[in-house]
Motif scaffolding. Structure first.
Motif, mmCIF file in Angstrom:
data_model
loop_
_atom_site.group_PDB
_atom_site.id
_atom_site.type_symbol
_atom_site.label_atom_id
_atom_site.label_comp_id
_atom_site.label_asym_id
_atom_site.label_seq_id
_atom_site.Cartn_x
_atom_site.Cartn_y
_atom_site.Cartn_z
ATOM 1 N N UNK A 299 0.936 -1.298 -0.018
ATOM 2 C CA UNK A 299 0.127 0.260 -0.176
ATOM 3 C C UNK A 299 0.807 1.507 0.156
ATOM 4 N N UNK A 300 1.394 1.659 1.408
ATOM 5 C CA UNK A 300 2.234 2.613 1.630
ATOM 6 C C UNK A 300 3.632 2.688 1.742
ATOM 7 N N UNK A 301 3.673 1.213 2.448
ATOM 8 C CA UNK A 301 4.679 1.242 2.796
ATOM 9 C C UNK A 301 6.068 0.994 3.050
ATOM 10 N N UNK A 302 6.014 0.113 1.259
ATOM 11 C CA UNK A 302 7.091 0.300 0.625
ATOM 12 C C UNK A 302 7.701 2.007 -0.050
ATOM 13 N N UNK A 303 6.784 2.511 -0.452
ATOM 14 C CA UNK A 303 7.224 3.917 -0.615
ATOM 15 C C UNK A 303 8.301 4.668 -0.143
ATOM 16 N N UNK A 304 8.213 4.328 1.696
ATOM 17 C CA UNK A 304 9.237 4.675 2.516
ATOM 18 C C UNK A 304 9.980 3.759 2.977
ATOM 19 N N UNK A 305 10.059 2.739 2.470
ATOM 20 C CA UNK A 305 10.506 1.448 3.197
ATOM 21 C C UNK A 305 12.561 2.231 3.365
ATOM 22 N N UNK A 306 12.830 2.219 2.199
ATOM 23 C CA UNK A 306 14.406 2.075 2.663
ATOM 24 C C UNK A 306 14.260 3.103 3.533
ATOM 25 N N UNK A 307 14.413 4.339 3.525
ATOM 26 C CA UNK A 307 14.428 5.535 5.038
ATOM 27 C C UNK A 307 13.781 4.963 6.430
ATOM 28 N N UNK A 308 12.490 4.251 6.307
ATOM 29 C CA UNK A 308 12.587 3.952 7.058
ATOM 30 C C UNK A 308 12.991 2.972 8.192
ATOM 31 N N UNK A 309 13.597 1.245 7.140
ATOM 32 C CA UNK A 309 14.349 0.757 8.110
ATOM 33 C C UNK A 309 15.169 1.177 8.119
ATOM 34 N N UNK A 310 16.704 1.887 7.565
ATOM 35 C CA UNK A 310 17.640 2.016 8.194
ATOM 36 C C UNK A 310 17.828 3.305 9.112
ATOM 37 N N UNK A 311 16.463 3.822 9.326
ATOM 38 C CA UNK A 311 16.405 5.128 10.189
ATOM 39 C C UNK A 311 17.379 4.845 11.198
ATOM 40 N N UNK A 312 16.797 3.587 12.039
ATOM 41 C CA UNK A 312 18.004 3.234 13.333
ATOM 42 C C UNK A 312 18.555 1.762 13.262
ATOM 43 N N UNK A 313 18.703 2.108 11.591
ATOM 44 C CA UNK A 313 19.703 0.445 11.777
ATOM 45 C C UNK A 313 21.120 0.456 9.673
ATOM 46 N N UNK A 314 22.008 -0.104 10.940
ATOM 47 C CA UNK A 314 22.513 -0.215 9.079
ATOM 48 C C UNK A 314 22.610 -1.729 8.590
ATOM 49 N N UNK A 315 22.955 -1.642 7.447
ATOM 50 C CA UNK A 315 22.614 -3.066 6.292
ATOM 51 C C UNK A 315 22.843 -4.714 6.920
ATOM 52 N N UNK A 316 23.570 -4.660 7.879
ATOM 53 C CA UNK A 316 23.491 -5.969 8.444
ATOM 54 C C UNK A 316 22.466 -6.155 9.762
ATOM 55 N N UNK A 317 22.578 -5.107 10.398
ATOM 56 C CA UNK A 317 21.386 -5.518 10.906
ATOM 57 C C UNK A 317 19.504 -5.354 10.017
#
Ligand SMILES: NC(=[NH2+])NCCC[C@H](N)C(=O)O
Length: 472
Positions: free
Chosen positions: A21-39
Motif C-alpha cells: 500500500x504505502x509502506x514500500x514507498x518510504x521503506x528504504x529510509x524507515x528501515x534504515x533509520x536506526x539500523x545499518x545494512x547488517x542489522x
C-alpha cells in the motif's frame, strides 16, 4: 457483503494488493533509520521466517477450520473464548482504521509535491477529510472492490516501484553499502546490532499487514483451499521485492542523508538518480496506490465490526445494513474515528511514521492469538489429516507464536501502552454485546485480562499527562 465468489488469481491479487500500500514507498529510509545494512539483513531474515510461518498458519487454519469464516478474529474466539475473540476483532479494527489515518496523512504529503499549498498541515487535513468522506459516500452507495480498480492500482504502484529498484540497482555503489555495515562505526557488537534489528521490526511488519487479507475475506473465496495458497504466493512475491528495495537503496546514498529525506522517501532517492521526473513518478505511484488501498482498507475496516456483530460479539447495532447492502453504522463509526484522529494529528503534529507504528502494534493481538490457536490445535491431539501435517502445524504455529511475542517486545513499551488506551474502552462494547443476547459478559480470567488492560491504560494516560511519552 458482496456475494460474488473469488477465484485463486483474484485472491492473490487481493493479498498483494492489500499488502503493498504505502509502506514500500518510504521503506528504504524507515528501515534504515536506526539500523545499518547488517542489522537490516538480519531483520528481513527474521521477518521472512516469521511472516511465512504466520501465513502458513493462516493457510492451515483455513483448511482445518473452514467453518470459521469470520476471518482472523474467529480463530481467537474459537481458541480462547468470546472476550479474547472480541479483543482480536477490536484490535484488528483499530489497526485498520488507524492505518487509514496514516494513509491519509501520507497521501497529502504526496499531493503536496504537486500542489505545495498542502504543505500547510491544516489544509492537508481538510483535504484528507474531503477524501475520507468521498470514499464514505462511495461505499455507502454500494461500491465494492472491483477487479478493474485492483488491476489499475496494482499496475500503477508496481511500475514506479520496479523502475525505482532497477535504477537503484544501476546506481548501486557497493562501497557505500559496505561502509559501516554493522552500524556501529566499527566491528560487530551484539548489543548494538540486536537493538538495531529490533528497530526494524515495526517497519517490516507494517509493510506486510494485509497478508491475512484473504483469510479475513475467506467467506468470499470460491474454493476454501485457494485461501491459503493465495496467502503464501502473495507473500513470497512481496517479500522478494521488499528485500531488494531496502538493500539497493543503501548503495545509493549515505544512510545519514537517506533518513533525512521527506516522505515518500523513494521519490527523492529516485530524484537523485534520474532527476525531478523520478520524484514525480513515485509521487504519482503513491497517490494511485493509496487511492486503491484506502478504499480497500475502508471496506475491510467496516466489515470487521459488522461480521463480529452478526456473530454477537460486537453490539447488534454494528450489523445494520443500508439498502445497498453496505454495513452502514459500522462505516459511519469507522470513518468518524478516522476523522477524529485526523484532527488529533493536527494538534499533536503526529507523523505518518508514528501513526503506522501504533497501527502496527495494535495488530499484534489478533496475530498472536491466531498463532496460539493453531498451536493449541496441533498439541491437542485433534486428529487432522496425516500425522506429518500435525507436526508441520506444530512447527509453523510455534514459530509464528514466537515471532509474535518477539514483536510485542520489539514494539516497545511506549507503543504498547498507547495501544492499551485504545484497547481498554472496547470492553464497554463487549459488555453491551453480551447484554443484548442475555449472556454473562465476563468470566474470571477475562476480568483479569480486562483489569490488566485498564491498569496499562491508566499508566499510559498518566505518562502522557506528565509528558514522558508523547501522544501519537
Ligand atoms: N490502512 C491500513 N490499515 N493499512 C495496513 C496495511 C499496510 C500495508 N502493508 C502498507 O504497506 O501500506
Amino acid at each position: 457483503m458482496s456475494k460474488k465468489k473469488l477465484g485463486l488469481l483474484s485472491l492473490v491479487a487481493l493479498v498483494i494488493g492489500s499488502m503493498i500500500g504505502a509502506g514500500v514507498f518510504s521503506l528504504p529510509s524507515d528501515i534504515a533509520r536506526n539500523a545499518g545494512p547488517g542489522a537490516i539483513l538480519i531483520g528481513w531474515l527474521i521477518t521472512g521466517i516469521g511472516m511465512i510461518a504466520l501465513a502458513l498458519t493462516y493457510h492451515s487454519l483455513s483448511n482445518r477450520k473452514p467453518e470459521l469464516d469470520g476471518g482472523i478474529y474467529s480463530y481467537a474466539k474459537a481458541g480462547f473464548g468470546d472476550f479474547i475473540g472480541f479483543n482480536s476483532a477490536w484490535g484488528y479494527w483499530i489497526s485498520s482504521w488507524l492505518g487509514n489515518v496514516a494513509y491519509l496523512v501520507l497521501l497529502f504529503e504526496a499531493v503536496a509535491y504537486f500542489f505545495p499549498v498542502f504543505e500547510n498541515r491544516a489544509i492537508a487535513v481538510a483535504g484528507a477529510s474531503v477524501v475520507l468522506w468521498s470514499i464514505h459516500l462511495l461505499v455507502l452507495s454500494g461500491i465494492r472492490e472491483a477487479a478493474i480498480v485492483n488491476l489499475i492500482t496494482t499496475v500503477g504502484k508496481l511500475v514506479p516501484i520496479i523502475f525505482f529498484t532497477a535504477m537503484a540497482f544501476i546506481g548501486f555503489n557497493s562501497d557505500l553499502f559496505k561502509a559501516d555495515f554493522w552500524g556501529t562505526g566499527g566491528p560487530f557488537q551484539f548489543g548494538s546490532v540486536l537493538e538495531q534489528v529490533r528497530s526494524t521490526m515495526m517497519v517490516t511488519l507494517w509493510v506486510f499487514i494485509g497478508v491475512e487479507g484473504a483469510v479475513v475475506l475467506s467467506g468470499r473465496a470460491a474454493k476454501k483451499t485457494d485461501v491459503g495458497k493465495a496467502t503464501v504466493i502473495g507473500l513470497l512475491c512481496t517479500l522478494g521485492l521488499y528485500i531488494l528495495i531496502s538493500l539497493v537503496s543503501l548503495g545509493v546514498m549515505p544512510r545519514e542523508e537517506l533518513i533525512q529525506l521527506k516522505n515518500p522517501t523513494t521519490a527523492y532517492i529516485l530524484e537523485r538518480l534520474v532527476g525531478a521526473g523520478g520524484a514525480a513518478l513515485i509521487n504519482m505511484g503513491l497517490i494511485i496506490s493509496l487511492s486503491g488501498a484506502t478504499l480497500g482498507w475502508t471496506l475491510l475496516a467496516a466489515e470487521i465490526p459488522y461480521v463480529a456483530a452478526e456473530d454477537e460479539v460486537f453490539p447488534y447495532f454494528f450489523s445494520w445494513e443500508n439498502s445497498n447492502g453496505s454495513p452502514v453504522s459500522s462505516l459511519w463509526i469507522t470513518n468518524g474515528l478516522i476523522q477524529i484522529f485526523l484532527l488529533i494529528t493536527l494538534v499533536s503534529e503526529s507523523t505518518y511514521q508514528a501513526l503506522y507504528t501504533i497501527a502496527t502494534a495494535a495488530i499484534l493481538v489478533p496475530y498472536l492469538f491466531s498463532a496460539l490457536y493453531l498451536l493449541k490445535l496441533a498439541t491437542s491431539g485433534e486428529t487432522y489429516g496425516r500425522r506429518e501435517s500435525t507436526a508441520f502445524d506444530f512447527i509453523i504455529s510455534l514459530v509464528a507464536s514466537l515471532y509474535s511475542l518477539w514483536l510485542l517486545y520489539a514494539a516497545g513499551l511506549q507503543y504498547l501502552l498507547m495501544c492499551a488506551i485504545l484497547y481498554a474502552p472496547g470492553a464497554i462494547f463487549y459488555w453491551q454485546a453480551k447484554r443484548e443476547v442475555g449472556e454473562k459478559p465476563f468470566r474470571p480470567t477475562e476480568i483479569t485480562f480486562f483489569l490488566f488492560l485498564c491498569t496499562a491504560a491508566i499508566i499510559a494516560i498518566y505518562l502522557m499527562a506528565k509528558g514522558i511519552i508523547k501522544p501519537l
